[in-house]
Design an enzyme around this catalytic site. Structure first.
Site, short mmCIF file in Angstrom:
data_model
loop_
_atom_site.label_atom_id
_atom_site.label_comp_id
_atom_site.label_asym_id
_atom_site.label_seq_id
_atom_site.Cartn_x
_atom_site.Cartn_y
_atom_site.Cartn_z
N LYS A 143 51.94 94.49 30.58
CA LYS A 143 52.42 94.81 31.80
C LYS A 143 51.19 94.43 32.94
CE LYS A 143 53.43 98.67 34.67
NZ LYS A 143 53.49 100.50 34.94
N ASP B 9 58.05 111.08 36.18
CA ASP B 9 59.30 110.20 36.07
C ASP B 9 60.15 109.94 34.62
OD1 ASP B 9 61.21 108.64 37.31
OD2 ASP B 9 60.18 106.64 37.06
N ALA C 98 61.64 92.74 34.36
CA ALA C 98 60.82 92.64 35.51
C ALA C 98 61.16 94.04 36.36
CB ALA C 98 61.18 91.28 36.41
N ALA C 99 60.29 94.35 37.18
CA ALA C 99 60.51 95.48 37.79
C ALA C 99 60.00 95.24 39.19
CB ALA C 99 59.86 96.67 37.55
N SER C 100 59.88 96.31 40.08
CA SER C 100 59.51 96.08 41.74
C SER C 100 58.05 95.96 41.73
CB SER C 100 59.99 97.13 42.31
OG SER C 100 59.65 98.37 41.75
N ALA D 253 55.97 95.28 38.72
CA ALA D 253 55.30 94.54 37.58
C ALA D 253 56.56 94.03 36.79
CB ALA D 253 54.61 95.36 36.83
#
Length: 437
Positions: free
Chosen positions: A81, A213, A61-63, A65
């Site tokens: 995603k 990124d 889990a990310a900020s 999605a």
């Protein structure tokens, strides 16, 4: 943190898989039922009618999605995603808060002027929240590197992709700077570094379409046997399309940096709008001062280090703000991207000339690309020869610098060895003398 990336995560079997994680630490995942609702609302079908298998537990889990592993009805493994519900509204509120704080800080500290950075942040976040844009970026990158058999970009399943849901091919691999894995797979870290920097050099100097990124988790190494490998490029949410004139000027800048053409560097600095700060370009990109006597790719002298320290200490907050504000937006992306790539190359233990050679080659070909497009067949052949000669010239400069470094290393090693041998002989002679006495 809003910064989002793909990263590898080790399963119980030790297999590395692609998943989304924030730049810092793993975020708390959203409840499966909420994720299920987002998928079904976006795709207009029951989740179990779309997927033969769908893991309720996210890979990570990310900020913004989280990613789930699934299997389509045709047995194709996919990574799905899914954006968190209501995230766009919360993001807009956060941006508004940051903007207000920035204005208040600028009232207290007049030298604080980072509005451009905030605007760029808002732009990139808007891009990241639109997964269809990420899918388009992914396909464009695939097209750019269609002739490069080392680069792998996961296939996008458009029929299962919307603004809030992205379904792509599930890829395996290990983080690009995982040295233990590279050794076990008999893959040369230097070859990986070379392939990586050539990939991004081509992005920057030739295509002008840059992944924003490139940290280690967004680039996987997938072994292909006998020391061969693929670089799997992930997370295409943040891209920067460089202004064509900026791209050409940046190509010229690198040609000038390699040959340390001071006049050209300062001239390009005026075009970039940084004025007197152009003198720092060689230091930022090649580790040399603009009046350096050190060979390219070598460590700067102690005298130069002292001079740099004094020069940087004389800079105030207004100088830093002026420099950052004067930089074109494209330059901010370039600086961040190059910084991340240099860190990866350092982790891989790649010699400094690997990056310099790759950038020199790409800068020359990127600079001549427009001329080739506008020329006839005969002129294109002439330009190709001219480009090859220019690259050969810069390569000779870099290789000579590398050989000079090696020669100095060997000289110091030989000197140390000779000193050690003389000390050993002296001790032995002294021992014999004492024995005779």
């Amino acid at each position: 943190s809003w910064s989002v990336c793909f990263i590898t995560k080790t399963s119980t079997k030790g297999v590395h898989i692609n998943s989304i994680l924030p730049a810092g630490s793993e975020a708390t995942p959203c409840k499966y039922q909420d994720i299920k609702i987002v998928i079904e609302q976006n795709l207009g079908r029951d989740l179990h009618g779309i997927f033969l298998e769908f893991d309720e537990h996210p890979i990570a889990a990310a900020s913004i999605a989280q990613v789930h592993r699934g299997r389509l009805n045709n047995n194709q493994e996919v990574a799905v995603k899914v954006q968190y519900p209501g995230l766009e509204r919360r993001m807009k509120l956060d941006i508004m808060t940051m903007s207000l704080l920035s204005k208040y800080v600028s009232l207290i500290f007049p030298d604080y002027r980072f509005e451009k950075i905030l605007l760029e942040f808002e732009r990139t976040m808007s891009m990241e929240l639109d997964f269809t844009q990420e899918a388009k970026n992914s396909e464009r990158t695939t097209s750019c590197f269609r002739k490069n058999d080392v680069v792998k970009v996961p296939h996008v399943f458009w029929e299962l992709t919307t603004k809030e849901v992205l379904t792509m091919e599930f890829c395996t691999g290990h983080k690009v700077d995982d040295l233990d894995f590279l050794r076990k797979a008999d893959i040369s870290p230097t070859k990986v570094a070379k392939a990586l920097i050539e990939l991004f050099g081509e992005m920057i100097f030739i295509h002008g379409f840059v992944h924003g990124d490139p940290h280690p988790g967004n680039i996987l190494v997938s072994p292909r046997g006998q020391g061969r490998f693929s670089l799997v490029l992930l997370d295409h949410g943040i891209y920067k399309e460089l202004d064509p004139k900026f791209r050409l000027d940046y190509c010229k800048l690198w040609k000038a940096l390699i040959s340390l053409d001071v006049q050209k560097i300062l001239e390009l600095g005026e075009q970039f709008g940084v004025g007197k700060y152009a003198k720092y370009f060689p230091l930022i990109f090649t580790g040399r001062t603009i009046d350096s006597k050190s060979a390219l790719g070598t460590q700067i002298s102690g005298e130069e280090k002292t001079r740099i320290k004094q020069d940087l200490n004389s800079l105030g907050m207004d100088d830093i703000s002026s420099f950052m504000e004067s930089l074109p937006p494209d330059f901010l992306v370039i600086l961040r991207t190059d910084g991340l790539l240099r860190s990866i190359l350092g982790n891989l233990g790649a010699p400094r000339h690997v990056r310099l050679l790759a950038y020199a080659k790409c800068a020359i070909y990127g600079h001549e690309e427009q001329s080739r497009l506008e020329s006839g067949a005969i002129n294109r052949i002439t330009l190709q020869i001219k480009t090859s000669i220019s690259y050969l010239h810069l390569r000779i400069l870099i290789e000579l610098a590398r050989l000079l470094v090696q020669f100095n290393d060997y000289k110091h090693k030989a000197k140390d060895k000779l000193s050690w041998m003389l000390q050993k002989i002296s001790r032995e002679v002294l021992g014999w003398y004492k024995a005779l006495m």
